[in-house]
Design a protein around this motif. Sequence first.
Motif, mmCIF file in Angstrom:
data_model
loop_
_atom_site.group_PDB
_atom_site.id
_atom_site.type_symbol
_atom_site.label_atom_id
_atom_site.label_comp_id
_atom_site.label_asym_id
_atom_site.label_seq_id
_atom_site.Cartn_x
_atom_site.Cartn_y
_atom_site.Cartn_z
ATOM 1 N N GLY A 107 0.776 -1.230 0.000
ATOM 2 C CA GLY A 107 0.000 0.000 0.000
ATOM 3 C C GLY A 107 0.810 1.282 0.000
ATOM 4 N N GLU A 108 1.957 1.290 -0.693
ATOM 5 C CA GLU A 108 2.820 2.484 -0.741
ATOM 6 C C GLU A 108 2.806 3.106 -2.128
ATOM 7 N N LEU A 109 2.876 4.442 -2.159
ATOM 8 C CA LEU A 109 3.047 5.137 -3.429
ATOM 9 C C LEU A 109 4.433 4.822 -3.977
ATOM 10 N N ILE A 110 4.507 4.587 -5.282
ATOM 11 C CA ILE A 110 5.780 4.284 -5.931
ATOM 12 C C ILE A 110 5.871 5.069 -7.231
ATOM 13 N N HIS A 111 7.066 5.096 -7.783
ATOM 14 C CA HIS A 111 7.264 5.672 -9.109
ATOM 15 C C HIS A 111 7.311 4.519 -10.099
ATOM 16 N N HIS B 30 5.119 2.682 -23.755
ATOM 17 C CA HIS B 30 3.994 2.273 -24.608
ATOM 18 C C HIS B 30 2.761 1.882 -23.793
ATOM 19 N N GLY B 31 2.491 2.642 -22.731
ATOM 20 C CA GLY B 31 1.299 2.425 -21.926
ATOM 21 C C GLY B 31 1.382 1.303 -20.912
ATOM 22 N N GLN B 32 2.520 0.624 -20.840
ATOM 23 C CA GLN B 32 2.696 -0.496 -19.907
ATOM 24 C C GLN B 32 3.822 -0.180 -18.920
ATOM 25 N N PRO B 33 3.700 -0.622 -17.674
ATOM 26 C CA PRO B 33 4.808 -0.449 -16.725
ATOM 27 C C PRO B 33 6.065 -1.146 -17.238
ATOM 28 N N ALA B 34 7.172 -0.423 -17.231
ATOM 29 C CA ALA B 34 8.444 -0.982 -17.683
ATOM 30 C C ALA B 34 9.428 -1.161 -16.532
ATOM 31 N N LEU C 211 -0.408 -7.161 -12.634
ATOM 32 C CA LEU C 211 0.346 -8.151 -11.889
ATOM 33 C C LEU C 211 1.619 -8.393 -12.690
ATOM 34 N N LEU C 212 2.776 -8.120 -12.076
ATOM 35 C CA LEU C 212 4.050 -8.077 -12.796
ATOM 36 C C LEU C 212 5.076 -9.006 -12.185
ATOM 37 N N GLU C 213 5.964 -9.492 -13.031
ATOM 38 C CA GLU C 213 7.172 -10.174 -12.584
ATOM 39 C C GLU C 213 8.325 -9.209 -12.837
ATOM 40 N N ALA C 214 8.985 -8.814 -11.746
ATOM 41 C CA ALA C 214 10.059 -7.819 -11.848
ATOM 42 C C ALA C 214 11.172 -8.134 -10.847
ATOM 43 N N GLY C 215 11.570 -9.407 -10.784
ATOM 44 C CA GLY C 215 12.486 -9.824 -9.723
ATOM 45 C C GLY C 215 11.709 -10.125 -8.461
ATOM 46 N N ILE C 216 10.623 -9.450 -8.284
ATOM 47 C CA ILE C 216 9.595 -9.724 -7.290
ATOM 48 C C ILE C 216 8.283 -9.821 -8.068
ATOM 49 N N THR C 217 7.322 -10.517 -7.530
ATOM 50 C CA THR C 217 5.989 -10.501 -8.121
ATOM 51 C C THR C 217 5.241 -9.368 -7.446
ATOM 52 N N ALA C 218 4.780 -8.412 -8.239
ATOM 53 C CA ALA C 218 4.182 -7.205 -7.690
ATOM 54 C C ALA C 218 2.808 -6.965 -8.299
ATOM 55 N N GLU C 219 1.874 -6.575 -7.449
ATOM 56 C CA GLU C 219 0.562 -6.105 -7.895
ATOM 57 C C GLU C 219 0.543 -4.603 -7.681
ATOM 58 N N ILE C 220 0.416 -3.862 -8.767
ATOM 59 C CA ILE C 220 0.387 -2.403 -8.680
ATOM 60 C C ILE C 220 -0.916 -1.906 -9.282
ATOM 61 N N TYR C 221 -1.285 -0.701 -8.912
ATOM 62 C CA TYR C 221 -2.441 -0.096 -9.562
ATOM 63 C C TYR C 221 -2.206 1.380 -9.790
ATOM 64 N N ARG C 222 -2.957 1.878 -10.750
ATOM 65 C CA ARG C 222 -2.896 3.288 -11.147
ATOM 66 C C ARG C 222 -4.279 3.864 -10.917
ATOM 67 N N THR C 223 -4.308 5.037 -10.321
ATOM 68 C CA THR C 223 -5.568 5.719 -10.093
ATOM 69 C C THR C 223 -5.374 7.211 -10.303
ATOM 70 N N THR D 297 -6.655 10.853 -9.062
ATOM 71 C CA THR D 297 -7.387 11.562 -8.028
ATOM 72 C C THR D 297 -7.134 13.054 -8.187
ATOM 73 N N ALA D 298 -8.184 13.807 -8.352
ATOM 74 C CA ALA D 298 -8.088 15.262 -8.513
ATOM 75 C C ALA D 298 -7.109 15.619 -9.630
ATOM 76 N N GLY D 299 -7.143 14.870 -10.727
ATOM 77 C CA GLY D 299 -6.285 15.141 -11.865
ATOM 78 C C GLY D 299 -4.865 14.619 -11.729
ATOM 79 N N GLN D 300 -4.516 14.075 -10.568
ATOM 80 C CA GLN D 300 -3.170 13.567 -10.302
ATOM 81 C C GLN D 300 -3.136 12.055 -10.529
ATOM 82 N N LEU D 301 -2.193 11.585 -11.343
ATOM 83 C CA LEU D 301 -2.017 10.160 -11.584
ATOM 84 C C LEU D 301 -1.086 9.592 -10.524
ATOM 85 N N ASN D 302 -1.545 8.580 -9.811
ATOM 86 C CA ASN D 302 -0.758 7.959 -8.747
ATOM 87 C C ASN D 302 -0.596 6.476 -9.013
#
Length: 80
Positions: free
Chosen positions: A5-9, A14-18, A53-65, A67-72
């Motif tokens: 549940g932490e904010l990350i960068h 091409h529209g996909q997490p790299a 749901l990503l494999e990146a050395g760790i298996t990570a579930e991330i989401y994008r939302t 809020t008030a025009g801000q992409l998090n």
Amino acid sequence: MRSVGELIHVHVHHGQPAALYWQARRYPVNTVLDTWRWAGRWWLHDPPRDYWLLEAGITAEIYRTRTAGQLNWVLARIAD
């Protein structure tokens, strides 16, 4: 998987997490295992979330939302 549940960068290509940046480390995305959209609890005016749901050395579930025009980006859960 454990909840984070932490904010990350997230670097997007091409529209996909790299790559994910969490706890001063870079995790390049090797594979996108799944994607889905959670519509939110409309009766509470929750904004929709786009999940990956990503494999990146760790298996990570991330989401994008948006809020008030801000992409998090949020690291929801990991399995390491």
